[in-house]
Design a protein around this motif. Structure first.
Motif, PDB file in Angstrom:
ATOM      1  N   GLY A  70       0.830  -1.187   0.000  1.00 57.36           N
ATOM      2  CA  GLY A  70       0.000   0.000   0.000  1.00 57.36           C
ATOM      3  C   GLY A  70       0.868   1.241   0.000  1.00 57.36           C
ATOM      4  N   THR A  77      -3.847   7.935   3.538  1.00 59.53           N
ATOM      5  CA  THR A  77      -5.060   7.352   2.986  1.00 59.53           C
ATOM      6  C   THR A  77      -5.751   8.387   2.104  1.00 59.53           C
ATOM      7  OG1 THR A  77      -6.358   8.081   4.892  1.00 59.53           O
ATOM      8  CG2 THR A  77      -5.341   5.914   5.038  1.00 59.53           C
ATOM      9  N   ARG A  78      -6.450   7.912   1.077  1.00 56.49           N
ATOM     10  CA  ARG A  78      -7.081   8.850   0.163  1.00 56.49           C
ATOM     11  C   ARG A  78      -8.194   8.162  -0.612  1.00 56.49           C
ATOM     12  NH1 ARG A  78      -2.137  10.930  -2.570  1.00 56.49           N
ATOM     13  NH2 ARG A  78      -1.406  10.437  -0.486  1.00 56.49           N
ATOM     14  N   TRP A  79      -9.055   8.987  -1.206  1.00 57.40           N
ATOM     15  CA  TRP A  79     -10.129   8.502  -2.055  1.00 57.40           C
ATOM     16  C   TRP A  79     -10.347   9.526  -3.172  1.00 57.40           C
ATOM     17  CZ3 TRP A  79     -14.673  11.408  -2.594  1.00 57.40           C
ATOM     18  CH2 TRP A  79     -14.831  12.460  -1.679  1.00 57.40           C
ATOM     19  N   THR A  81      -9.349   9.296  -6.319  1.00 55.70           N
ATOM     20  CA  THR A  81      -8.242   9.371  -7.268  1.00 55.70           C
ATOM     21  C   THR A  81      -8.724   9.007  -8.673  1.00 55.70           C
ATOM     22  OG1 THR A  81      -7.636   7.070  -6.862  1.00 55.70           O
ATOM     23  CG2 THR A  81      -6.576   8.738  -5.486  1.00 55.70           C
ATOM     24  N   GLY A 326     -12.348   4.292  -4.852  1.00 57.70           N
ATOM     25  CA  GLY A 326     -10.949   3.910  -4.753  1.00 57.70           C
ATOM     26  C   GLY A 326     -10.261   3.830  -6.105  1.00 57.70           C
ATOM     27  N   LEU A 339      -7.074   1.737  -1.996  1.00 60.75           N
ATOM     28  CA  LEU A 339      -7.439   3.083  -1.559  1.00 60.75           C
ATOM     29  C   LEU A 339      -8.958   3.173  -1.425  1.00 60.75           C
ATOM     30  CD1 LEU A 339      -4.997   5.107  -3.866  1.00 60.75           C
ATOM     31  CD2 LEU A 339      -4.540   4.043  -1.659  1.00 60.75           C
ATOM     32  N   ALA A 346     -10.838   6.694   5.120  1.00 61.43           N
ATOM     33  CA  ALA A 346     -10.286   6.201   3.864  1.00 61.43           C
ATOM     34  C   ALA A 346      -9.154   5.228   4.187  1.00 61.43           C
ATOM     35  CB  ALA A 346      -9.779   7.353   3.008  1.00 61.43           C
ATOM     36  N   ASN A 348      -5.408   3.100   2.509  1.00 62.40           N
ATOM     37  CA  ASN A 348      -4.305   3.238   1.559  1.00 62.40           C
ATOM     38  C   ASN A 348      -3.731   1.888   1.159  1.00 62.40           C
ATOM     39  OD1 ASN A 348      -3.011   2.498   3.884  1.00 62.40           O
ATOM     40  ND2 ASN A 348      -1.558   4.193   3.920  1.00 62.40           N
TER      41      ASN A 348
END
Length: 377
Positions: A70, A77-79, A81, A326, A339, A346, A348
């Motif tokens: 990851g 962490t993210r969303w 993308t 994600g 993700l 969120a 990763n």
């Protein structure tokens, strides 16, 4: 040999045959720990036995989600993308980290199972659309801050690790459009041009990198929508799911033929109507997974769509948990997901969908070839 030239796994409608390079061949797959022995005195007998073994192995193979590296300590962490793949490397662009939109770009190398930062995209954004054409990546539109939108288009050159401004979409700013690539052109469909309740769009726009120009195509039939997902399969574009202008969610599937500039309704996704699902484009089929439903439930189911007979098949659910918004990409036919939003936060992580035959293929580089379509199915 470049990563893009390596033989990929036998995903769904393909099969892999082991070439008979010696008088005997050893193979272990899907729990079969036996030796397959065929002499070259009878080529047809050898091929028949190998085909039978492969069919048995393919039918018996167990598909599982396997953890990969990851972003971990390399990124939060993210969303939201967007992603594209060039020469065996996946590029994950932008997204939202906690309450901040970012312009970060991360490259994932499946051979090294590692992430590397790349040149940031000009302008922070989330929920943008992306596609890859002729060795370049393209990102267009997107949402930033709370309610600001974009209609720009940026081209990424992986050799120079740089971004170049290209012709902006000649229409209103938007976000959460579906995207796919067919016939050397990138397409975006639908999208949200306002707040949570719209207005949404049915527009279909095609971008030609040879002329750096956009052209309007036949709009998607029916209600306006956003947060649908797009994939390309068998030379045609597909758009599935999304939120409609009447605020319901849909599981409808539409197929776009670039030759006739026409949309055709296809078999609806059997699963729950959804938005912000994961989508993969593979040569002869597409995959749709997870997403968010009307009740806010985060899904983890996986479905395969086969255009040749307009059918859906349920497959191994995502073991990374219910997820939406994600990252999804396929490299050399291998499927990766990660993700995205889970609960109120969120993640990763990154997962790869693997079958029991993958390890055998990787242990026999250069000794495999593909036959399509699969005579076993």
């Amino acid at each position: 040999m470049k990563a893009s030239e390596r033989p990929g796994p036998s995903l769904f409608p393909h099969i892999i045959l082991a070439a008979v390079l010696n008088s005997t061949a050893e193979a272990t797959a899907a729990g079969f720990g036996r030796q397959v022995e065929e002499h070259l005195l009878s080529p047809m007998r050898s091929i028949s036995a190998l085909l039978l073994f492969t069919c048995i192995s393919s039918a018996s193979a167990q598909w599982t989600w396997v953890p990969r590296a990851g972003l971990g300590s390399s990124g939060e962490t993210r969303w939201g993308t967007c992603e594209f793949v060039i020469d065996g490397i996946a590029y994950v662009v932008g997204g939202r980290v906690i309450s901040t939109d970012v312009n970060e770009v991360w490259a994932y190398d499946p051979v090294a199972d590692a992430w590397e930062p790349k040149a940031p995209i000009p302008g922070v954004r989330r929920l943008a659309a992306a596609f890859a054409i002729n060795g370049k990546g393209y990102v267009t539109c997107g949402l930033y801050e709370n309610s600001s939108m974009r209609n720009d288009l940026l081209e990424y050159d992986p050799v120079a690790d740089s971004w170049t401004q290209k012709a902006s979409l000649p229409d209103d700013e938007r976000y959460s459009s579906a995207a796919f690539t067919v016939g050397g052109k990138g397409y975006i469909v639908g999208g949200n041009q306002g707040g949570a309740n719209g207005p949404y769009s049915t527009d279909c726009w095609a971008y030609d990198p040879m002329t750096d120009a956009w052209s309007a195509r036949a709009p998607l039939p029916g209600q306006t929508l956003f947060a649908a997902r797009g994939f390309a399969a068998d030379g045609k574009g597909h758009v599935v799911g999304g939120r409609l202008s009447d605020q319901t969610f849909t599981n409808a599937l539409w197929q776009y033929d670039p030759g006739t500039d026409a949309w055709t309704a296809k078999a609806a996704l059997p699963g729950i109507p959804r938005t912000y699902s994961f989508a993969w484009s593979l040569d002869y089929h597409g995959l749709i997974m997870a997403g968010d439903n009307l009740q806010g439930q985060q899904l983890n189911d996986l479905w395969r769509y086969l255009p040749s007979n307009d059918s859906w098949t349920s497959f191994t659910p995502y073991t990374g948990g219910g997820n939406w918004g994600g990252a999804a990409f396929a490299i050399d036919g291998r499927v990766y997901a990660g993700l995205g939003r889970q609960g109120t936060g969120a993640v990763n992580d990154l997962m790869e969908l693997r079958d029991a035959f993958t390890d055998v293929r990787e242990a026999m580089p250069g000794k495999l070839f593909q036959l399509s379509p699969n005579p076993c199915t």
